[in-house]
Design a protein around this motif. Structure first.
Motif, PDB file in Angstrom:
ATOM      1  N   UNK A   1     -22.013  26.064 -50.990  1.00 41.24           N
ATOM      2  CA  UNK A   1     -21.059  26.671 -51.920  1.00 41.24           C
ATOM      3  C   UNK A   1     -20.398  27.852 -51.213  1.00 41.24           C
ATOM      4  N   UNK A   2     -19.067  27.866 -51.226  1.00 48.84           N
ATOM      5  CA  UNK A   2     -18.345  28.991 -50.632  1.00 48.84           C
ATOM      6  C   UNK A   2     -17.894  29.928 -51.745  1.00 48.84           C
ATOM      7  N   UNK A   3     -17.999  31.229 -51.530  1.00 51.34           N
ATOM      8  CA  UNK A   3     -17.535  32.174 -52.550  1.00 51.34           C
ATOM      9  C   UNK A   3     -16.018  32.125 -52.679  1.00 51.34           C
ATOM     10  N   UNK A   4     -15.499  32.359 -53.861  1.00 48.75           N
ATOM     11  CA  UNK A   4     -14.045  32.290 -54.080  1.00 48.75           C
ATOM     12  C   UNK A   4     -13.338  33.557 -53.594  1.00 48.75           C
ATOM     13  N   UNK A   5     -13.111  33.669 -52.285  1.00 47.55           N
ATOM     14  CA  UNK A   5     -12.533  34.878 -51.708  1.00 47.55           C
ATOM     15  C   UNK A   5     -11.187  35.246 -52.313  1.00 47.55           C
ATOM     16  N   UNK A   6     -10.363  34.257 -52.583  1.00 49.66           N
ATOM     17  CA  UNK A   6      -9.038  34.578 -53.116  1.00 49.66           C
ATOM     18  C   UNK A   6      -9.156  35.253 -54.483  1.00 49.66           C
ATOM     19  N   UNK A   7     -10.112  34.827 -55.278  1.00 50.00           N
ATOM     20  CA  UNK A   7     -10.323  35.465 -56.580  1.00 50.00           C
ATOM     21  C   UNK A   7     -10.815  36.897 -56.395  1.00 50.00           C
TER      22      UNK A   7
ATOM     23  N   UNK B   1     -12.840  41.415 -49.693  1.00 50.95           N
ATOM     24  CA  UNK B   1     -11.899  42.472 -49.396  1.00 50.95           C
ATOM     25  C   UNK B   1     -11.687  42.627 -47.886  1.00 50.95           C
ATOM     26  N   UNK B   2     -12.554  42.044 -47.124  1.00 49.44           N
ATOM     27  CA  UNK B   2     -12.422  42.188 -45.670  1.00 49.44           C
ATOM     28  C   UNK B   2     -11.172  41.514 -45.132  1.00 49.44           C
ATOM     29  N   UNK B   3     -10.589  40.587 -45.899  1.00 48.17           N
ATOM     30  CA  UNK B   3      -9.391  39.899 -45.419  1.00 48.17           C
ATOM     31  C   UNK B   3      -8.127  40.713 -45.634  1.00 48.17           C
ATOM     32  N   UNK B   4      -8.175  41.728 -46.461  1.00 44.80           N
ATOM     33  CA  UNK B   4      -6.969  42.482 -46.772  1.00 44.80           C
ATOM     34  C   UNK B   4      -6.499  43.382 -45.626  1.00 44.80           C
ATOM     35  N   UNK B   5      -7.381  44.135 -44.962  1.00 43.30           N
ATOM     36  CA  UNK B   5      -6.870  44.999 -43.889  1.00 43.30           C
ATOM     37  C   UNK B   5      -6.500  44.258 -42.610  1.00 43.30           C
ATOM     38  N   UNK B   6      -7.029  43.076 -42.413  1.00 43.33           N
ATOM     39  CA  UNK B   6      -6.729  42.218 -41.258  1.00 43.33           C
ATOM     40  C   UNK B   6      -7.077  42.851 -39.904  1.00 43.33           C
ATOM     41  N   UNK B   7      -8.107  43.669 -39.854  1.00 44.31           N
ATOM     42  CA  UNK B   7      -8.511  44.249 -38.578  1.00 44.31           C
ATOM     43  C   UNK B   7      -9.912  43.821 -38.166  1.00 44.31           C
ATOM     44  N   UNK B   8     -10.573  43.029 -38.983  1.00 43.39           N
ATOM     45  CA  UNK B   8     -11.928  42.592 -38.672  1.00 43.39           C
ATOM     46  C   UNK B   8     -11.849  41.370 -37.753  1.00 43.39           C
TER      47      UNK B   8
ATOM     48  N   UNK C   1     -16.639  37.709 -37.068  1.00 43.97           N
ATOM     49  CA  UNK C   1     -17.250  38.066 -38.348  1.00 43.97           C
ATOM     50  C   UNK C   1     -17.086  36.927 -39.344  1.00 43.97           C
ATOM     51  N   UNK C   2     -15.871  36.403 -39.440  1.00 42.54           N
ATOM     52  CA  UNK C   2     -15.600  35.328 -40.400  1.00 42.54           C
ATOM     53  C   UNK C   2     -16.314  34.031 -40.028  1.00 42.54           C
ATOM     54  N   UNK C   3     -16.426  33.772 -38.744  1.00 41.93           N
ATOM     55  CA  UNK C   3     -17.150  32.574 -38.304  1.00 41.93           C
ATOM     56  C   UNK C   3     -18.615  32.659 -38.715  1.00 41.93           C
ATOM     57  N   UNK C   4     -19.230  33.804 -38.507  1.00 45.99           N
ATOM     58  CA  UNK C   4     -20.632  33.980 -38.897  1.00 45.99           C
ATOM     59  C   UNK C   4     -20.787  33.939 -40.412  1.00 45.99           C
ATOM     60  N   UNK C   5     -19.848  34.545 -41.123  1.00 48.78           N
ATOM     61  CA  UNK C   5     -19.878  34.541 -42.593  1.00 48.78           C
ATOM     62  C   UNK C   5     -19.783  33.110 -43.118  1.00 48.78           C
ATOM     63  N   UNK C   6     -18.864  32.334 -42.563  1.00 49.93           N
ATOM     64  CA  UNK C   6     -18.697  30.945 -42.987  1.00 49.93           C
ATOM     65  C   UNK C   6     -19.955  30.133 -42.685  1.00 49.93           C
TER      66      UNK C   6
END
Length: 61
Positions: free
Chosen positions: A25-31, A1-8, A12-17
């Motif tokens: 295994x990457x989680x299915x974010x789009x789902x 859900x962090x991708x929806x507001x687009x303010x993060x 953050x995403x680099x560390x998450x990845x």
């Protein structure tokens, strides 16, 4: 859900990845995001085309 507001910030995403890539295994974010888009559609009647596009992309795999 962090991708929806687009303010993060991108850091953050680099560390998450990096954290997930260690598992292989990457989680299915789009789902995950689709759930919230469908919920928004149900509550407010908006984002139908976005939901349809996301479902088509997921089904195309």
């Amino acid at each position: 859900m962090t991708e929806l507001p687009r303010w993060i910030p991108g850091q953050f995403y680099a560390a998450y990845h990096d954290a997930w890539s260690d598992t292989g295994v990457m989680p299915p974010q789009q789902l995950y995001n689709l759930y919230h888009i469908l919920n928004h559609l149900n509550l407010f009647g908006r984002n139908q085309s976005q939901a349809e596009t996301m479902m088509q992309q997921l089904l195309a795999g």
